[in-house]
Design an enzyme around this catalytic site. Structure first.
Site, short mmCIF file in Angstrom:
data_model
loop_
_atom_site.label_atom_id
_atom_site.label_comp_id
_atom_site.label_asym_id
_atom_site.label_seq_id
_atom_site.Cartn_x
_atom_site.Cartn_y
_atom_site.Cartn_z
N GLN A 47 -7.93 -5.12 9.27
CA GLN A 47 -6.89 -4.81 10.25
C GLN A 47 -7.28 -3.65 11.16
O GLN A 47 -6.42 -2.98 11.74
CB GLN A 47 -5.57 -4.49 9.54
CG GLN A 47 -5.01 -5.65 8.74
CD GLN A 47 -3.65 -5.35 8.15
OE1 GLN A 47 -2.64 -5.25 8.85
NE2 GLN A 47 -3.61 -5.19 6.84
N ASP A 51 -3.57 7.49 4.74
CA ASP A 51 -3.11 6.12 4.95
C ASP A 51 -3.74 5.56 6.23
O ASP A 51 -4.13 6.32 7.12
CB ASP A 51 -1.58 6.12 5.06
CG ASP A 51 -0.99 4.73 5.00
OD1 ASP A 51 -1.69 3.81 4.53
OD2 ASP A 51 0.18 4.56 5.40
N ARG A 103 1.68 -11.18 10.23
CA ARG A 103 3.03 -10.65 10.48
C ARG A 103 4.10 -11.65 10.03
O ARG A 103 5.25 -11.28 9.83
CB ARG A 103 3.25 -10.38 11.98
CG ARG A 103 2.35 -9.35 12.66
CD ARG A 103 2.20 -8.08 11.90
NE ARG A 103 1.02 -8.14 11.05
CZ ARG A 103 0.78 -7.31 10.04
NH1 ARG A 103 1.64 -6.34 9.76
NH2 ARG A 103 -0.32 -7.42 9.31
N LYS A 157 0.81 -1.22 0.00
CA LYS A 157 0.00 0.00 0.00
C LYS A 157 0.84 1.27 0.00
O LYS A 157 0.48 2.25 -0.64
CB LYS A 157 -0.96 0.00 1.19
CG LYS A 157 -0.30 0.13 2.56
CD LYS A 157 -1.33 0.13 3.67
CE LYS A 157 -0.68 0.22 5.03
NZ LYS A 157 0.02 1.48 5.24
N THR A 158 1.97 1.26 0.72
CA THR A 158 2.80 2.48 0.77
C THR A 158 3.34 2.81 -0.61
O THR A 158 3.39 3.98 -1.01
CB THR A 158 3.95 2.30 1.77
OG1 THR A 158 3.42 1.97 3.06
CG2 THR A 158 4.76 3.58 1.89
#
Length: 699
Positions: free
Chosen positions: A270, A239, A639, A50-51
């Site tokens: 999330q 974000d 994770r 996403k970043t």
């Protein structure tokens, strides 16, 4: 009830790469980047890049003609903001005269308030208080109300005030939110809220939550101010949108309302911060609130093996209200998640740490790529003891911060008084530090008179001295403070590598005699005194760095104010979001909440039992709370990059007695055996300790 087995069906086929018109992006990422300006929701699953999408979209907007300085990107941690700034600079080119504005929402609100302080009745040089000063103000408020700690502690009062502020509830409306069946502490908290907020106003100070509350008030009551602030930007990107609270969402909507070029990126799967005010409905209902919104789903995961991704999908699909999406792994196959069953929490810690130790000795995992994840803080004790016994270096994330040290807070208070002597909270802290004759009684008397007269503490101390109301010692202390305050007009010599602001702060600490004071305070441990003085020097170094980065053409006072703002914001944001600063060569031990946004080669999720994960409160509180616990479990699972171990105990000690535990329903869901879970009370598990299924190893 026996625990589910670790075997799972073969993972689904991997998605083949798709060529797009944007180098380095898959088809969905490219669609999100190239979408025309307008309401855009990018549903970015865990590990889907996403970043990269946010940064590349900023660069695309600039190439299409947008001025970089008129693009605003908001995120929720300093770490994410720094990363986005660095990556945006790399994509846009460092020679650009303008850069996009990328910051946390709290930093953004500070800038808005500095420009509009007078409209809200705030002093231009308002101070932002830290947690310690908040607790002092809360303690005073409760003391004035004669509320003992046994009924309501300062920390509990602050927690309730923060909840009210996150919902934009002010002191005059707090009591209306207290239900009839609530205990008396809530009524007392509402009264404490009013006194606490009055103290903040009297001191010309704001706390971390006020930054949002006051901007929301500004936008609600002054349409021109809202238009002026919104008019600074043509595009807004947000974000971690699933983490927005009601007040944050209102502020951001007010900024995007006119141009409607709003891109929000997040993952409803999330959303795990409802206890901090986050509302998952913002991302679930985005299309309804922004008609014509485009929705793009990022589902290709670049982090984890197909086996881990399949388990994550099996788990999260059990949540009823969510955006439908299914992660697809991009990595080659690995090993299935393993289930490790232990007799009790001591046996669990031994098995988990033994498994970890074997991987470390064989060189199959780097210590910083290994993590033990717990649901609650008290679970860490057994693991800490076992890690110490085996002499495995570890880091308990969330330990005491540099910024919380007493001497650092003292230095920041000195600097705040230098910038504004009328800062009552800062002056109260250092009025007699080091001792200069101003007793606590003299300071308290001046503070009481200041509150009665509507003056600052500094004004009242000087007035009392001039009127002969202070003892000779106290009058001498006021004179000493005057000499310190006068240093803001001084021009001390600037040593190589230092700056004006840093030189003034160092001169102030020297004039105050702070280093000798530390020497006396810790005369039995000179090394401790030296370490504490080193922390003071580190603050001065940080001030040097700030002036070099942001001080060009600014007056000295403005440089110091900017540093104070940035410093307090970093402290509060880091404390709230527990920014990750890994310790070299150490395994990490942290809660599931603290692990969000991180990734590790090997993950041990421990305590997979009903009452722990899901937590007993969520089981009692209904479906929405249980769904959030499932999202929290999903965050933990995603994770892991290569290896995931899920452990549970057959029995667990509670109040000194061993009681049977029941495997978590999430274990059954993760392994595709949800139909085998029973909500019936657990029965003692048969068999001796050590007969549980061992963790399977794999590279």
């Amino acid at each position: 009830m026996t625990a589910p087995t670790a075997e799972t069906p073969a993972p689904a086929p991997q998605r083949p790469p798709v060529r797009t018109g944007v180098p380095g992006l898959n088809a969905a990422q490219a669609e999100a980047v190239l979408a025309p300006p307008g309401p855009l929701l990018v549903l970015a699953g865990a590990g889907t890049g996403k970043t990269r999408v946010v940064i590349t979209r900023i660069a695309h907007l600039v190439r299409k003609g947008a001025r970089p300085s008129r693009i605003l990107a908001v995120t929720f941690t300093n770490k994410a903001a720094r990363e986005m700034l660095a990556r945006a600079a790399a994509q846009l080119g460092r020679k650009l005269d303008e850069k996009p504005e990328i910051s946390t929402i709290h930093s953004l609100c500070v800038r808005i308030l500095r420009r509009n302080a007078a409209k809200l009745g705030l002093p231009e040089r308002f101070a932002i208080v830290d947690r310690g000063e908040q607790e002092a103000a809360a303690r005073t408020a409760l003391k004035e109300l004669r509320v003992p700690d046994t009924v309501l502690r300062p920390g509990d009062l602050l927690d309730r005030i923060s909840r009210w502020k996150s919902r934009a509830i002010r002191p005059d409306g707090a009591l209306d939110t207290v239900s009839g069946d609530a205990d008396d502490s809530w009524t007392l908290a509402a009264a404490g809220y009013r006194r606490y907020q009055n103290a903040m106003r009297t001191a010309g100070a704001v706390d971390f939550d006020d930054l949002l509350l006051l901007v929301d008030e500004l936008f609600s009551t002054d349409e021109q101010a809202r238009r002026d602030e919104a008019g600074r930007f043509d595009h807004l990107l947000i974000d971690e949108y699933q983490d927005t609270s009601a007040i944050q969402e209102r502020i951001l909507t007010a900024l995007a309302r006119d141009h409607k070029s709003l891109c929000v990126v997040g993952d409803d799967d999330q959303s795990i911060y409802s206890w901090r005010g986050a509302e998952v409905s913002h991302i679930l209902d985005f299309a309804r609130r922004w008609p014509g919104a485009r929705i793009v789903k990022l589902e290709e995961n670049y982090r984890s093996t197909p086996e881990i991704i399949r388990a994550a999908n099996l788990l999260i699909e059990r949540n009823a209200r969510r955006h439908g999406k299914t992660l697809v792994a991009n990595l080659p196959p690995g090993v299935p998640p393993a289930v490790l069953q232990a007799q009790d929490e001591i046996d669990e810690s031994r098995r988990v740490v033994s498994d970890l130790e074997s991987l470390l000795k064989e060189g199959r995992v780097d210590p910083t790529e290994a993590v033990i994840l717990v649901r609650t803080g008290e679970q860490t004790r057994a693991f800490e003891q076992e890690l110490r016994r085996r002499q495995i270096p570890y880091e308990l994330v969330g330990s005491r911060s540099f910024f919380d040290r007493r001497e650092v807070k003292d230095v920041m208070a000195f600097l705040r008084v230098l910038v504004d002597p009328d800062d009552d909270l800062a002056l109260s802290r250092i009025a007699n530090v080091p001792p200069r004759g101003l007793s606590a009684q003299a300071v308290q008397g001046a503070r009481n008179r200041a509150q009665e007269q509507g003056h600052s503490l500094w004004h009242e101390l000087r007035a009392a001295r001039d009127a002969g109301k202070l003892s000779a010692a106290a009058a001498g202390g006021v004179a000493a403070l005057e000499r310190l305050v006068a240093l803001r007009q001084a021009t001390p010599p600037v040593e190589p590598g230092q700056t004006r602001a840093g030189a003034v702060l160092r001169s102030l600490l020297t004039a105050a005699g702070y280093q000798p004071y530390l020497g006396k305070e810790y005369e039995e441990d000179p090394n401790e005194a030296l370490q504490r003085w080193d922390c003071c020097e580190e603050v001065a170094n940080a001030l040097d760095q700030h002036e070099r980065a942001h001080g060009a053409g600014k007056e000295l006072a403005a440089v110091m104010r900017g540093f104070l703002d940035d410093f307090v914001l970093q402290v509060e944001e880091d404390n709230r979001f527990q920014e990750d600063k890994p310790k070299a060569g150490a395994v990490r031990l942290m809660t599931l909440h603290a692990a969000k946004g991180l990734e590790f080669d090997c993950v041990w999720m421990v305590g997979m039992e009903e009452g722990l994960l899901p937590h007993r409160r969520s089981i009692d509180d209904g479906l929405q709370a249980l769904d959030e616990e499932r999202r929290l479990c999903y965050v933990g699972v995603t994770r892991a990059k290569r290896r995931l171990v899920l452990s549970l105990c057959l029995t667990r000690s509670k109040w000194g007695r061993s009681k049977p535990s029941k495997p978590s329903r999430f274990l059954y869901e993760l392994t595709g055996q949800a139909e085998k879970f029973s909500a019936e009370p657990a029965q003692p598990a048969p068999g001796p300790a050590g007969r549980g299924r061992p963790a399977k190893r794999g590279r």
